[in-house]
Design a protein around this motif. Sequence first.
Motif, short mmCIF file in Angstrom:
data_model
loop_
_atom_site.label_atom_id
_atom_site.label_comp_id
_atom_site.label_asym_id
_atom_site.label_seq_id
_atom_site.Cartn_x
_atom_site.Cartn_y
_atom_site.Cartn_z
N UNK A 1 0.93 -1.08 0.12
CA UNK A 1 0.05 -0.05 0.03
C UNK A 1 0.72 1.27 -0.12
N UNK A 2 1.91 1.26 0.83
CA UNK A 2 2.85 2.38 0.71
C UNK A 2 3.48 2.66 -0.61
N UNK A 3 3.90 1.49 -1.10
CA UNK A 3 4.89 1.68 -2.26
C UNK A 3 4.03 2.03 -3.55
N UNK A 4 2.78 1.62 -3.54
CA UNK A 4 1.84 1.96 -4.81
C UNK A 4 1.40 3.43 -4.44
N UNK A 5 1.13 3.80 -3.32
CA UNK A 5 0.66 5.28 -3.10
C UNK A 5 1.91 6.16 -3.52
N UNK A 6 2.85 5.91 -3.15
CA UNK A 6 4.17 6.71 -3.28
C UNK A 6 4.56 6.42 -5.00
N UNK A 7 4.28 5.32 -5.42
CA UNK A 7 4.54 5.22 -6.98
C UNK A 7 3.41 5.91 -7.67
#
Length: 396
Positions: A271-277
């Motif tokens: 979730x953190x990765x895709x939000x930043x992505x």
Amino acid sequence: MSNTNMQTQTSSVLQNDRVSSCSISKVQKKTQLSRIKCMNSLRAIQSQLKFLIETLQDFGNMPIFKRTFSQDLDLLENHLTKEIISQTDCKTILTKLRTTFENAFNSELQARIQNYTRYDAQSFYDAMIFNMDSLGKYMLELILHQQRTPQLLKQKKLMQTQEDHSNPIPALNVDSLKVDLVVIQNTCSEKEDSNSETASSKLVKECSLNSETKDVHAIKYKMSKAKERCMAYFRSLHSHLQVLLKDDLKGTRIEHGFKRAFMSLFGQDVDTFTRTMLLNVDQLQKQLDKDEFQEDGSMTAFWVVNNQFQKFIDSKFTLDYDSQMTDTYFVEYTGLEVQHFRDTLLQHLGNVKKSVAERTVIKDKSIRTDSTVQDDNAGQWEYNLLDEADIRPFMT
């Protein structure tokens, strides 16, 4: 000395003077443009510092870092705005700024950024270092252009001195004041020749301008096509990344397994990765879609996206049970095998990077051509560039 020889020598002097003045003018414009680029990179660093301070102003040694880093930034800005800048002083300050930032960017600060902001700590770090490197590059350009101006002035003066020595003005005497009958008789024919030469010169000049105008249109067409290719590559990249986002699988066994697989592959919560992505990809799109293409902003935004996937790209896969289960979960969720996803990702990233490089080359040709056809537009172009000073690819 005959009239023809005097006219030829005078024309030669004027031609050399025009060439020398033109060279000096071009170097001065390049100097101004390099200074603008320096200030753009400096403003980007200041913007990132402001974000960091406002977000983590009470954390650890942040007050000390803020005071030291801000003072050195102000000192560097003072040096860069001087008419003649010192390479030694500017390089020393920039090196100190980088060292101060790298020392402050410890594991605690990274964790703080991850927990209290919307942004990935590594992306922030990469963007800051990239802007510092860009500042160093444009600073060197500025210094080299500044060094060329005195050399050209000296060369111009030397050329004028040589002309004066090689073409001394003859002493005025009575004979030089005598009217040559032949000259009087040929006055009309000389006027006709002069008119003919003027018309010919105009025709040559018009043909030259027409050719240069065609070159401008051709380059603008290439710029338009290069942008279309660049955006097509970006859309392919964006579409490929969408397989990491499946709203219809939320709460299912497949999503649960994929989260475990993702943590194993990327070393971060999905979730953190895709939000930043999504934020980083959005900033990349904004940079690439600008009509006034900027190499710095586009490459900064690209490297932020690229670096976010670096751990995944560099990781090695084995054939043990865990890796097989990871690949299985990844396939169930995305429909792609891990290796295929990675290979395709590298292809799309490579295409975007090459398209940015292509646009950079075409833009450089456009600047040189436009300066030949319309020097008056250079000031406006540089003014527009100055308006794009805030380069923050990791932020909205």
